[in-house]
Design a protein around this motif. Sequence first.
Motif, PDB file in Angstrom:
ATOM      1  N   LYS A   1     -28.412  -4.804   8.176  1.00  0.00           N
ATOM      2  CA  LYS A   1     -27.856  -6.221   7.797  1.00  0.00           C
ATOM      3  C   LYS A   1     -27.221  -6.192   9.414  1.00  0.00           C
ATOM      4  CE  LYS A   1     -28.884  -6.586   3.591  1.00  0.00           C
ATOM      5  NZ  LYS A   1     -29.825  -7.178   2.998  1.00  0.00           N
TER       6      LYS A   1
ATOM      7  N   GLN B   1     -26.252 -13.387   9.389  1.00  0.00           N
ATOM      8  CA  GLN B   1     -26.682 -14.013   8.202  1.00  0.00           C
ATOM      9  C   GLN B   1     -28.074 -14.651   8.221  1.00  0.00           C
ATOM     10  OE1 GLN B   1     -24.088 -17.048   6.616  1.00  0.00           O
ATOM     11  NE2 GLN B   1     -25.615 -17.689   5.312  1.00  0.00           N
ATOM     12  N   ASP B   2     -28.331 -15.226   9.359  1.00  0.00           N
ATOM     13  CA  ASP B   2     -29.731 -16.058   9.716  1.00  0.00           C
ATOM     14  C   ASP B   2     -30.644 -14.822   9.699  1.00  0.00           C
ATOM     15  OD1 ASP B   2     -28.670 -18.425   9.545  1.00  0.00           O
ATOM     16  OD2 ASP B   2     -28.051 -18.383  11.662  1.00  0.00           O
TER      17      ASP B   2
ATOM     18  N   ASP C   1     -30.792 -11.994   8.518  1.00  0.00           N
ATOM     19  CA  ASP C   1     -31.011 -11.365   7.179  1.00  0.00           C
ATOM     20  C   ASP C   1     -31.731 -12.186   6.199  1.00  0.00           C
ATOM     21  OD1 ASP C   1     -29.458  -9.038   8.252  1.00  0.00           O
ATOM     22  OD2 ASP C   1     -27.485  -9.818   7.376  1.00  0.00           O
ATOM     23  N   GLU C   2     -31.607 -13.420   6.249  1.00  0.00           N
ATOM     24  CA  GLU C   2     -32.204 -14.276   5.509  1.00  0.00           C
ATOM     25  C   GLU C   2     -33.681 -14.470   5.849  1.00  0.00           C
ATOM     26  OE1 GLU C   2     -30.563 -18.295   5.582  1.00  0.00           O
ATOM     27  OE2 GLU C   2     -28.518 -17.427   4.757  1.00  0.00           O
ATOM     28  N   LEU C   3     -33.947 -14.419   7.118  1.00  0.00           N
ATOM     29  CA  LEU C   3     -35.302 -14.247   7.747  1.00  0.00           C
ATOM     30  C   LEU C   3     -36.025 -13.120   7.144  1.00  0.00           C
ATOM     31  CD1 LEU C   3     -37.653 -14.898   9.464  1.00  0.00           C
ATOM     32  CD2 LEU C   3     -36.575 -13.630  11.414  1.00  0.00           C
TER      33      LEU C   3
ATOM     34  N   ALA D   1     -35.325 -10.995   4.343  1.00  0.00           N
ATOM     35  CA  ALA D   1     -35.125 -11.189   2.913  1.00  0.00           C
ATOM     36  C   ALA D   1     -36.221 -12.319   2.466  1.00  0.00           C
ATOM     37  CB  ALA D   1     -33.850 -11.701   2.493  1.00  0.00           C
ATOM     38  N   GLY D   2     -36.282 -13.345   3.127  1.00  0.00           N
ATOM     39  CA  GLY D   2     -37.575 -14.159   2.872  1.00  0.00           C
ATOM     40  C   GLY D   2     -38.969 -13.555   3.131  1.00  0.00           C
TER      41      GLY D   2
ATOM     42  N   ALA E   1     -39.440 -19.184   5.679  1.00  0.00           N
ATOM     43  CA  ALA E   1     -38.347 -20.055   5.409  1.00  0.00           C
ATOM     44  C   ALA E   1     -37.309 -20.039   6.399  1.00  0.00           C
ATOM     45  CB  ALA E   1     -37.519 -19.474   4.069  1.00  0.00           C
ATOM     46  N   VAL E   2     -37.115 -19.211   7.087  1.00  0.00           N
ATOM     47  CA  VAL E   2     -35.943 -19.150   8.221  1.00  0.00           C
ATOM     48  C   VAL E   2     -36.949 -18.685   9.301  1.00  0.00           C
ATOM     49  CG1 VAL E   2     -34.114 -18.079   9.628  1.00  0.00           C
ATOM     50  CG2 VAL E   2     -33.933 -18.498   7.004  1.00  0.00           C
TER      51      VAL E   2
ATOM     52  N   VAL F   1     -32.630 -18.292  14.334  1.00  0.00           N
ATOM     53  CA  VAL F   1     -31.598 -17.199  14.496  1.00  0.00           C
ATOM     54  C   VAL F   1     -30.844 -17.064  15.858  1.00  0.00           C
ATOM     55  CG1 VAL F   1     -31.334 -14.723  13.922  1.00  0.00           C
ATOM     56  CG2 VAL F   1     -33.134 -15.866  12.584  1.00  0.00           C
TER      57      VAL F   1
END
Length: 185
Positions: A107, A110-111, A113-115, A117-118, A162-163, A168
Amino acid sequence: MKSQTTARIRVTVALAVGCLLAGCGANPPEPAPAPPPPPSTAGPDPALVSWAGGYCGAVKDMRLIVYSMAKGYDIQTAADLPKAEESLKKLDTALTAAITGLEKLPKIAQDADELAAGELAFYRKLHGKVTEFRTLLPRGGVEYAKAALNLSGADLVTHVPAVKTGDVPGLDQAMKADKACELVG
């Protein structure tokens, strides 16, 4: 004398007016443009470069695999079924590697991690489909093999994260600093 002085004044005024009208007047100099900021010597964040390398290593093969897979139109008869089986096996292996690589990413932001995770969610879902396709392929025949390859290829080609990596902060620079990212982006 008075007429000579008056004549000189008129000539001087006429020359001054002529110069002003012609644009010869003294314009104040334009200010010099500000010097560009010095180039940053810090470079991208080393932790983000490391993360980018792990991310790119995980997803790089997924960006290219669709070009090496058999296509639905390549499967014409039962004799072509091994091509479909081999392509789905190759895709299964690449998906497993991508999922494993994405799961190992630390981790970091945030951005980012979202990339990750998506992408992980997308690859897990596609892996589930490919596993099912591989299980049913021996009984499904030619039409099933065509459909399985077409759907898998379409999922890969049309997938948009999604990201996006450019969303990022700092990731584009970090990706440029890591060789594993040359074909990802």
